[in-house]
Structure formats: structure tokens, C-alpha cells
Motif scaffolding. Structure first.
Motif: not given
Length: 329
Positions: A7-13, A16-18, A37-40, A164-167
Motif C-alpha cells: 500500500a505504501i508503494i502504491i501511495a508513493a508512486l 499529482v498537484s492540480c 512528480v514521479a517519486v522513486p 538513478i533519478q536526481r531530485p
């Protein structure tokens, strides 16, 4: 009931800010929607391996071979991901009036970025199991799996993800040495200055002259089975807005069973000196249980602070929250 790590993984993937896209009038341009924003995804297995690897060297006490070998390993792991890694050698006098050598390890990401976030942990281990039920062990060094290695393990996995993915912001990871060489309990020696010797030195002598950061997050004792995190006193006193940011992020992710909306006690930890000396508003994510005699987790400063009591889930929860905060700056 605790949420599963899935559940943590799904919530963190994705977060979306609108904004409201309805134009106020025909003459004004619609505001551009904020980008996704794609969060690793934080890897709890990886953080567990990094924690185990430190413990496997043995107690990381200044002046020992285990300390030297672990330092070299930490530097090599950070060099694989960071833009720059610094070794800050220093000397400090411990409570027993002995001058000891320490090494703070600093890894910088996106050094050209003006806005910077400071992430911290301590990598040394306690030279005394002075809270152990067995008094014969009170002068025995401990594995420090949770009290030290867990926070470093989480930061090493965060560093790997940064590689892998710079902030979008600059980040500096600082691993402090000589944090846990305070006086044994039975000596009844008081004084905050006996603790956090590496963070005291760095706060007065940062790796760059005039260094500052928007805020700092310290990780300490974040890997125990069933870990919970309350709002530590000095964090709230010096950096309440950062504390709220992190706790609200955790709650938005469905992790309020871990990050409790409750006040905890105070800990003279590395963040205290970063706040008071370096003047960088900083918080401490730390496992505290006021019902225990020590106020900390069950095996604090005992021979039982070993890998048997480290949880991949606890490591993953903390790591994912920190990633979520940093990637949304």
C-alpha cells in the motif's frame, strides 16, 4: 491496523498537484497545471542490506579496524551515486577527557542548486552496552543495528535512488561520527556537550564555508520492528513547520499509524546542534517510547540492538516518506 508495504508503494508512486484550470476572464491565460512528480520507490530490501553490511563490520567504534573498514565502505557506496563525497576528519574530546579522531562523511547531489536539503544520520556505534540488563556487558561495544546503522542504511538507499533519478533540489547527506560516545549511565555525568561530537564539529565547520540549507531531516533509530514516530520536542521547538511538512506527507500517504500526530519527548541528538549552532531548522525522525525506562526503543544501548530486531517495513516507511518530501520540493 498497519498498512502493508504494498500500500505504501502504491501511495508513493505518483503525487499529482492540480490547480483550477477555469480562466478568470477571457484576457488572462490559463495557469499551466503543475507537473506530475514521479517519486522513486524506496527499496526496503536494499536498505536492510545496507544496514546489515554495516553491522557485519562489527561495532564501529572510533580507533578500531571495524570503524576504518566501514568508513571506507560508506565512502565507496556514496561515491557511486553522489556528485561529490567529502571526508571531514576531526578531533574531539570525549567525556573521559580523551581526544579521539572522527570522520564525518558528506555526499552532495546537484551542487549547483542553491536550494538545499540536509539529510543526516550517525554512523558510529555505542562503545558501551550500558543499558543492558546484564551488568557484565556494560562496557561492551554494541552492534548498533538500529541506533546508527538503520538511519545510515535508509540514507544509502536514498542516495542510490538519487543516482538513478536526481531530485530538483540540491541535497547533502551527512553521516556524523562520534555521536554516541556519551558517558555511561552509571557514571551519572550530565551535559549535552558530551553527545553528538561529530555534528557539533560539522555545525561549526561545515564542508563549505557559509553552507546553509532550507531545512534538515535527521534519521535515528528508524529500523525496529513496529517502530512509531512521535513529534520530538526539539524538532517542534526549532522547526515546527518542517515537522508539519513531513508528518502531513506521511499522513497523506496513509502512514499515520507510523507517524503519530502526538508530541514525544526530547532527544539531545545531532539535530539539536545543527539547530543551535548551524542555525539550520532541522527535525529528528526517531523511535521513542516513553513507556520504556529509557524513553527509546526496547533494545536501546544494549547488546540486543542487533539485526534480529530490524524490520524492512520500518526502513521502507521512513525512506519512502523522506523521498516523497524531497522530490516534491
Amino acid at each position: 491496523m498497519r498498512f502493508s508495504f504494498f500500500a505504501i508503494i502504491i501511495a508513493a508512486l505518483w503525487f499529482v498537484s492540480c490547480e483550477n484550470n477555469t480562466p478568470q476572464n477571457n484576457k488572462k491565460t490559463e495557469p499551466a497545471p503543475k507537473k506530475k512528480v514521479a517519486v522513486p520507490v524506496f527499496n526496503g530490501d536494499s536498505a536492510y542490506f545496507y544496514t546489515f553490511s554495516q553491522v557485519n563490520f562489527g561495532p564501529r567504534v572510533s580507533g578500531t579496524e571495524a570503524h576504518r573498514h566501514c568508513k571506507n565502505w560508506l565512502v565507496s557506496k556514496l561515491e557511486a551515486s553522489a556528485d561529490t563525497v567529502y571526508q571531514q576528519n576531526f578531533k574531539a574530546r570525549t567525556y573521559d577527557k580523551v581526544t579521539r579522531r572522527g570522520v564525518n562523511i558528506i555526499a552532495s547531489f546537484n551542487p549547483e542548486k542553491q536550494k538545499r536539503i540536509l539529510l543526516m544520520a550517525h554512523w558510529d556505534s555505542r562503545p558501551f552496552a550500558d543499558a543492558d540488563a546484564d551488568e557484565s556487558l556494560h562496557r561492551t561495544p554494541i552492534d548498533a543495528a538500529n541506533d546508527g546503522a538503520s538511519g545510515v542504511g535508509v540514507l544509502l538507499e536514498i542516495a542510490r535512488q538519487f543516482g538513478i533519478q536526481r531530485p530538483e533540489v540540491g541535497v547533502d547527506i551527512v553521516l556524523f561520527d562520534l555521536e554516541d560516545w556519551g558517558p555511561p549511565i552509571d557514571l551519572n555525568i550530565q551535559g549535552q556537550e558530551h553527545w553528538g561530537l561529530g555534528s557539533q564539529y560539522w555545525s561549526r565547520n561545515p564542508h563549505h564555508y557559509g553552507y546553509s540549507a532550507a531545512y534538515g531531516i535527521l534519521l535515528d533509530m528508524v529500523g525496529a520492528e513496529g517502530a512509531i514516530f512521535k513529534k520530538e520536542y526539539y524538532s517542534k521547538y526549532y522547526a515546527a513547520h518542517i515537522l508539519d511538512k513531513v508528518w502531513e506527507t506521511a499522513q497523506d500517504m496513509g502512514l499515520s499509524d507510523y507517524f503519530l500526530d502526538e508530541d514525544g519527548g526530547g532527544a539531545t541528538d545531532d539535530h539539536y546542534f545543527v539547530n543551535t549552532i548551524a542555525k539550520i531548522p532541522s527535525i529528528d525522525i526517531i523511535h521513542m517510547e516513553p513507556n520504556n525506562n529509557s524513553s527509546f526503543f526496547e533494545h536501546w544501548h544494549t547488546s540486543q540492538d542487533n539485526m534480529e530486531h530490524i524490520s524492512k517495513e520500518s526502513l521502507a516507511v521512513v525512506g519512502q516518506v523522506v523521498l516523497q518530501v524531497v522530490y516534491h520540493e
